[in-house]
Scaffold this motif. Structure first.
Motif, PDB file in Angstrom:
ATOM      1  N   ASP A 149       0.879  -1.388   0.000  1.00 32.84           N
ATOM      2  CA  ASP A 149       0.718   0.171   0.149  1.00 32.84           C
ATOM      3  C   ASP A 149       0.700   1.573   0.039  1.00 32.84           C
ATOM      4  OD1 ASP A 149      -2.338  -1.486  -0.017  1.00 32.84           O
ATOM      5  OD2 ASP A 149      -2.169  -1.423   1.822  1.00 32.84           O
ATOM      6  N   ARG A 150       2.073   1.355  -0.095  1.00 25.41           N
ATOM      7  CA  ARG A 150       2.626   2.289  -0.306  1.00 25.41           C
ATOM      8  C   ARG A 150       2.752   2.937  -1.697  1.00 25.41           C
ATOM      9  NH1 ARG A 150       7.952  -0.078   4.035  1.00 25.41           N
ATOM     10  NH2 ARG A 150       6.360  -0.494   6.012  1.00 25.41           N
ATOM     11  N   ASN A 151       2.199   3.691  -1.461  1.00 27.00           N
ATOM     12  CA  ASN A 151       2.215   4.108  -3.006  1.00 27.00           C
ATOM     13  C   ASN A 151       1.541   5.239  -3.164  1.00 27.00           C
ATOM     14  OD1 ASN A 151      -0.156   5.086  -5.580  1.00 27.00           O
ATOM     15  ND2 ASN A 151       1.537   3.938  -6.052  1.00 27.00           N
ATOM     16  N   ILE A 152       1.865   6.271  -3.414  1.00 27.67           N
ATOM     17  CA  ILE A 152       1.601   7.921  -2.835  1.00 27.67           C
ATOM     18  C   ILE A 152       0.764   8.385  -3.530  1.00 27.67           C
ATOM     19  CG2 ILE A 152       2.202  10.112  -3.488  1.00 27.67           C
ATOM     20  CD1 ILE A 152       5.459   9.235  -3.139  1.00 27.67           C
ATOM     21  N   MET A 153      -0.028   7.865  -4.591  1.00 28.28           N
ATOM     22  CA  MET A 153      -1.456   8.138  -5.571  1.00 28.28           C
ATOM     23  C   MET A 153      -2.975   7.375  -4.191  1.00 28.28           C
ATOM     24  SD  MET A 153      -1.861   9.458  -8.145  1.00 28.28           S
ATOM     25  CE  MET A 153      -3.028   9.718  -8.844  1.00 28.28           C
ATOM     26  N   LEU A 154      -2.691   6.335  -3.701  1.00 28.09           N
ATOM     27  CA  LEU A 154      -2.981   5.959  -2.608  1.00 28.09           C
ATOM     28  C   LEU A 154      -3.421   5.894  -1.658  1.00 28.09           C
ATOM     29  CD1 LEU A 154      -2.318   1.529  -2.790  1.00 28.09           C
ATOM     30  CD2 LEU A 154      -4.719   2.815  -3.529  1.00 28.09           C
ATOM     31  N   LEU A 155      -1.991   6.513  -0.778  1.00 26.91           N
ATOM     32  CA  LEU A 155      -2.200   7.312   0.296  1.00 26.91           C
ATOM     33  C   LEU A 155      -3.159   8.791   0.079  1.00 26.91           C
ATOM     34  CD1 LEU A 155       1.333   6.214   1.144  1.00 26.91           C
ATOM     35  CD2 LEU A 155      -0.539   5.426   2.388  1.00 26.91           C
ATOM     36  N   ALA A 156      -2.745   9.210  -1.064  1.00 27.47           N
ATOM     37  CA  ALA A 156      -2.763  10.708  -1.197  1.00 27.47           C
ATOM     38  C   ALA A 156      -4.572  10.843  -1.603  1.00 27.47           C
ATOM     39  CB  ALA A 156      -2.551  11.243  -2.590  1.00 27.47           C
ATOM     40  N   TYR A 157      -4.436   9.331  -1.930  1.00 30.00           N
ATOM     41  CA  TYR A 157      -7.061   9.516  -2.054  1.00 30.00           C
ATOM     42  C   TYR A 157      -7.515   9.146  -1.258  1.00 30.00           C
ATOM     43  CZ  TYR A 157      -6.667  11.630  -6.302  1.00 30.00           C
ATOM     44  OH  TYR A 157      -6.471  13.078  -7.633  1.00 30.00           O
ATOM     45  N   THR A 158      -6.554   7.318   0.313  1.00 31.88           N
ATOM     46  CA  THR A 158      -7.272   7.222   0.887  1.00 31.88           C
ATOM     47  C   THR A 158      -6.590   7.098   2.252  1.00 31.88           C
ATOM     48  OG1 THR A 158      -5.667   4.988   0.288  1.00 31.88           O
ATOM     49  CG2 THR A 158      -7.843   5.488  -1.141  1.00 31.88           C
ATOM     50  N   ASN A 159      -5.598   7.158   2.245  1.00 33.29           N
ATOM     51  CA  ASN A 159      -4.626   7.910   3.838  1.00 33.29           C
ATOM     52  C   ASN A 159      -5.187   9.059   4.634  1.00 33.29           C
ATOM     53  OD1 ASN A 159      -2.664   8.023   5.937  1.00 33.29           O
ATOM     54  ND2 ASN A 159      -2.918   6.003   6.071  1.00 33.29           N
ATOM     55  N   GLU A 160      -5.830   9.268   5.912  1.00 31.36           N
ATOM     56  CA  GLU A 160      -6.688   9.999   6.192  1.00 31.36           C
ATOM     57  C   GLU A 160      -5.774  11.157   7.037  1.00 31.36           C
ATOM     58  OE1 GLU A 160      -9.520  11.835   5.628  1.00 31.36           O
ATOM     59  OE2 GLU A 160      -9.573  10.501   3.981  1.00 31.36           O
ATOM     60  N   GLU A 161      -4.656  11.070   7.721  1.00 32.17           N
ATOM     61  CA  GLU A 161      -3.551  10.681   8.180  1.00 32.17           C
ATOM     62  C   GLU A 161      -3.006  11.921   7.245  1.00 32.17           C
ATOM     63  OE1 GLU A 161       0.364  10.177  10.890  1.00 32.17           O
ATOM     64  OE2 GLU A 161      -1.060   8.642  10.304  1.00 32.17           O
ATOM     65  N   TRP A 162      -2.302  10.955   5.920  1.00 32.34           N
ATOM     66  CA  TRP A 162      -1.728  11.756   4.797  1.00 32.34           C
ATOM     67  C   TRP A 162      -2.153  13.030   4.587  1.00 32.34           C
ATOM     68  CZ3 TRP A 162       2.786   9.218   2.201  1.00 32.34           C
ATOM     69  CH2 TRP A 162       3.199  10.079   0.476  1.00 32.34           C
ATOM     70  N   ARG A 163      -3.510  12.512   4.154  1.00 29.33           N
ATOM     71  CA  ARG A 163      -4.292  14.224   3.411  1.00 29.33           C
ATOM     72  C   ARG A 163      -4.354  15.265   5.026  1.00 29.33           C
ATOM     73  NH1 ARG A 163      -7.553  12.636  -0.968  1.00 29.33           N
ATOM     74  NH2 ARG A 163      -9.462  14.051   0.094  1.00 29.33           N
ATOM     75  N   SER A 164      -4.154  14.828   6.214  1.00 24.98           N
ATOM     76  CA  SER A 164      -4.873  15.743   6.201  1.00 24.98           C
ATOM     77  C   SER A 164      -3.206  16.738   6.770  1.00 24.98           C
ATOM     78  CB  SER A 164      -5.104  15.116   8.589  1.00 24.98           C
ATOM     79  OG  SER A 164      -4.324  14.800   8.454  1.00 24.98           O
ATOM     80  N   SER A 165      -2.360  15.965   6.319  1.00 26.39           N
ATOM     81  CA  SER A 165      -0.869  16.198   6.646  1.00 26.39           C
ATOM     82  C   SER A 165      -0.315  17.364   5.047  1.00 26.39           C
ATOM     83  CB  SER A 165       0.478  15.675   6.864  1.00 26.39           C
ATOM     84  OG  SER A 165      -0.200  14.470   8.336  1.00 26.39           O
TER      85      SER A 165
END
Length: 306
Positions: free
Chosen positions: A178-194
């Motif tokens: 799951d360490r893909n920036i596209m996935l993290l930017a769209y689905t990981n709330e901690e990443w998105r809030s940062s």
């Protein structure tokens, strides 16, 4: 397998060729054909029949494999493969190159060389970045406290240092697949809030992703990632439907880190090969306050390799 062949089908054999250093006026395409022919021939001659499950026989005089054996193993025509070793002006698809690489038991470096000579993009998904050496991993650590990572053109995070591991989320807690920036930017709330202005950032990332995908439309790993993004995020589906395109390049970014606060950074992409594939991405501080906060962030992360 059907193979496309150009007008060289009925044309004369390729002229004698003495090598690129002795042929300054020879077109680059012809030089590539001859270098490709020599490379294929050299690799064919070094493989024994036993290595690929064939019977040697008593009357074998050819060193290594015969041309017809390589053609059989690659599921291509014998005449077509013969013309390829004769440097004829014929077309070869990435799929056929992939079959030849497997038949000739090429290692990762040899496979890359084969595709480079043919001027084609390797379609094989999921291969390890050949530039991800121990020396590069050591350099990632030496860059600390500057956050840095190695990404491929699909935005997979292949390696990272300690400060990058806590820059936008607890990356070490994210499964490797799951360490893909596209996935993290769209689905990981901690990443998105940062990420400050997350909507604009994801729009630009999606435009870059679409531009990169143009060379990988038929590859299973790219199609699987696209399908996963479409299923997981209505926001992605809407952004993807705009068909926006943006080329690669660094830019200023502002993050709100959960541990140390606001970070003002300047990104730089350092390409690790001749094409827009794997790259080293660094996040340099734009002011003294950010530099001090990155040092504090580094001190919070355990001293362990990724």
């Amino acid at each position: 397998m059907t193979t496309m062949v150009t007008a060289a089908r009925t044309g004369p054999a390729a002229p004698a060729y003495s090598g690129p250093s002795e042929a300054p006026d020879v077109p680059e395409t012809e030089i590539r054909r001859h270098e490709l022919a020599d490379f294929l021939r050299s690799r064919r001659e070094r493989i024994t029949p036993e290595q690929v499950g064939l019977v040697r026989g008593r009357r074998r005089r050819t060193p290594g494999l015969r041309r017809e054996e390589v053609a059989q193993l690659s599921a291509v025509g014998v005449t077509w493969y013969t013309w390829l070793e004769q440097a004829r002006d014929i077309q070869v698809s990435p799929q056929v190159l992939d079959a030849l690489a497997r038949a000739l038991l090429l290692d990762r470096s040899e496979r890359s060389h084969l595709f480079s000579l043919a001027g084609a993009v390797d379609p094989a998904p999921g291969t390890e970045c050949p530039s991800l050496t121990p020396a590069l991993r050591a350099m990632l650590r030496q860059l600390e406290p500057i956050p840095a990572c190695v990404q491929n053109s699909r935005y997979d995070i292949l390696a990272h240092n300690r400060t990058y591991a806590r820059l936008l989320c607890d990356l070490d807690a994210v499964a490797i697949e799951d360490r893909n920036i596209m996935l993290l930017a769209y689905t990981n709330e901690e990443w998105r809030s940062s990420v400050m202005d997350i909507a604009e950032v994801t729009r630009l990332m999606t435009a870059k992703f679409r531009a990169s995908m143009a060379e990988h439309l038929a590859e299973p790993s790219w199609k699987a990632l696209l399908k996963r993004l479409e299923a997981a995020s209505p926001e992605f589906r809407e952004t993807w439907a705009r068909h926006e395109i943006v080329g690669p390049g660094g830019r200023s970014k502002v993050f709100r880190n959960a541990y140390v606060g606001l970070l003002r950074l300047e990104t730089t992409d350092l390409w690790l090969g001749p094409s827009a594939g794997p790259r080293l991405v660094t996040y340099a501080p734009r002011d003294k306050e950010t530099r001090e906060r990155l040092q504090r962030l580094q001190d919070l992360v355990p001293d362990a390799e990724d």
